[in-house]
Design an enzyme around this catalytic site. Structure first.
Site, PDB file in Angstrom:
ATOM      1  N   CYS A 113     -23.109  41.837  42.212  1.00  0.00           N
ATOM      2  CA  CYS A 113     -21.819  41.169  42.392  1.00  0.00           C
ATOM      3  C   CYS A 113     -21.855  40.254  43.618  1.00  0.00           C
ATOM      4  O   CYS A 113     -22.879  39.603  43.863  1.00  0.00           O
ATOM      5  CB  CYS A 113     -20.685  42.181  42.466  1.00  0.00           C
ATOM      6  SG  CYS A 113     -19.057  41.435  42.236  1.00  0.00           S
ATOM      7  N   ASP A 182     -15.868  48.572  47.462  1.00  0.00           N
ATOM      8  CA  ASP A 182     -14.425  48.336  47.364  1.00  0.00           C
ATOM      9  C   ASP A 182     -13.680  49.505  47.993  1.00  0.00           C
ATOM     10  O   ASP A 182     -12.671  49.323  48.674  1.00  0.00           O
ATOM     11  CB  ASP A 182     -14.002  48.142  45.905  1.00  0.00           C
ATOM     12  CG  ASP A 182     -14.363  46.744  45.426  1.00  0.00           C
ATOM     13  OD1 ASP A 182     -15.475  46.570  44.904  1.00  0.00           O
ATOM     14  OD2 ASP A 182     -13.545  45.826  45.619  1.00  0.00           O
TER      15      ASP A 182
END
Ligand code: RI2
Length: 294
Positions: A113, A182
């Site tokens: 990512c 996250d």
């Protein structure tokens, strides 16, 4: 999706509240508290998974309930917001310096990512003159891998993009994995972009070190009390185009996944490199007594 990356999302939330306070005029202290609370809710509802946003918003409104005057409350929000953004950016820089020490000359790195914390580490190692190669996943469906390879290429890093399903094949040629976060739970599990857990599994199988780059404001105090992290699910339009498949076919599009602590070699934070088992202690130290008041 205009703002991507758990750190940037948190800084954007804190900045928005700071701007709101800066532009505030008129009304009473109670009116301001009400507006602040409504604005915080809008911001928090925008992204459910990254706890960095929750921590950024709460760090910004801290002390408003105790303020005696409207001006005190407004100044508290402005200074908290600036302080959070400054500490957040500082944390990313510190993580880069600490993490780069784990990268040796000649290493091949894999990343997933688009994480500014993980990319900071890789770019710092490159800046120090280490000869490194990077494999970056495409990261379907939003293809944030494109951002990653552009960023690394601009910095002069030797980078190769791979499709997500090539991870296990390419892991054999990889020395270390660096990913962002996250959210980190109290028991040291990593919640990150979907696909992260398969990098961790493949790394474990191939005996490749797996590092998580995470500011401590991505540690979730809620998980201490048994709350699960909400995994955001997004629209099927991110995965298939209209008319491409029959209406009877369902599409499941979870955006994040969970990697158990046992697959993580270390978490690189602004407080140093820690084991996933140390998250609880740091969380208690960071959030202090306020955690246990409710
Ligand atoms: P930084 C991103 O997701 C990725 O999952 C990335 O690993 C994580 O945020 C952390 O990014 P999203 O929140 O904070 O943009 O390290 O969906 O930039």
């Amino acid at each position: 999706m205009t703002i991507r990356g758990a750190g940037k999302i948190a800084r954007a939330g804190a900045t928005a509240l700071g701007d709101m306070a800066r532009n505030h005029s008129g009304g009473t202290l109670e009116d301001f508290r009400g507006e602040l609370s409504a604005a915080s809710k809008v911001i928090l509802d925008s992204r459910p998974t990254a706890v960095s946003l929750w921590n950024g918003v709460h760090a910004t409104v801290k002390g408003v309930d105790e303020a005696k005057t409207l001006d005190d409350a407004v100044q508290t929000v402005i200074s908290n917001s600036e302080d959070f953004v400054r500490r957040s950016l500082g944390a990313v820089e510190t993580i880069a310096r600490i993490g780069a020490k784990r990268i040796s000359d000649g290493d091949t790195i894999m990343t997933h990512c688009n994480s500014s914390a993980a990319l900071g580490v890789i770019k710092e190692a490159h800046r120090q003159g280490k000869d490194i190669k990077v494999f970056a996943t495409e990261s379907r469906p939003w293809r944030q891998g494109i951002l990653t390879v552009n960023d690394l290429a601009k910095a002069g890093v030797d980078v190769t993009m791979i499709i997500d399903s090539a991870v296990r094949t390419v892991m054999r040629r990889t020395d270390k994995v660096f990913v962002g976060a996250d959210t980190i739970t109290s028991h040291g599990a990593l919640i990150n972009k979907v696909g992260t857990s398969q990098l961790a599994l493949a790394a474990n199988e191939a005996r490749v070190q797996f590092y998580v780059c995470s500011e401590t404001y991505k540690f979730s105090p809620m998980t201490l009390f048994g709350d699960m992290v909400t995994i955001e699910e997004r629209d099927i339009s991110e995965v298939v185009r209209p008319g491409e498949i029959p209406d009877s076919v369902k599409v499941f599009n979870p955006v994040f996944d969970s990697t158990p602590a046992k697959y993580i070699d270390a978490i690189i934070t602004e407080l140093g490199m820690i084991s996933p088992g140390s998250v609880y202690d740091i969380m208690v130290r960071q959030f202090g007594d306020s955690l246990f008041k409710e």
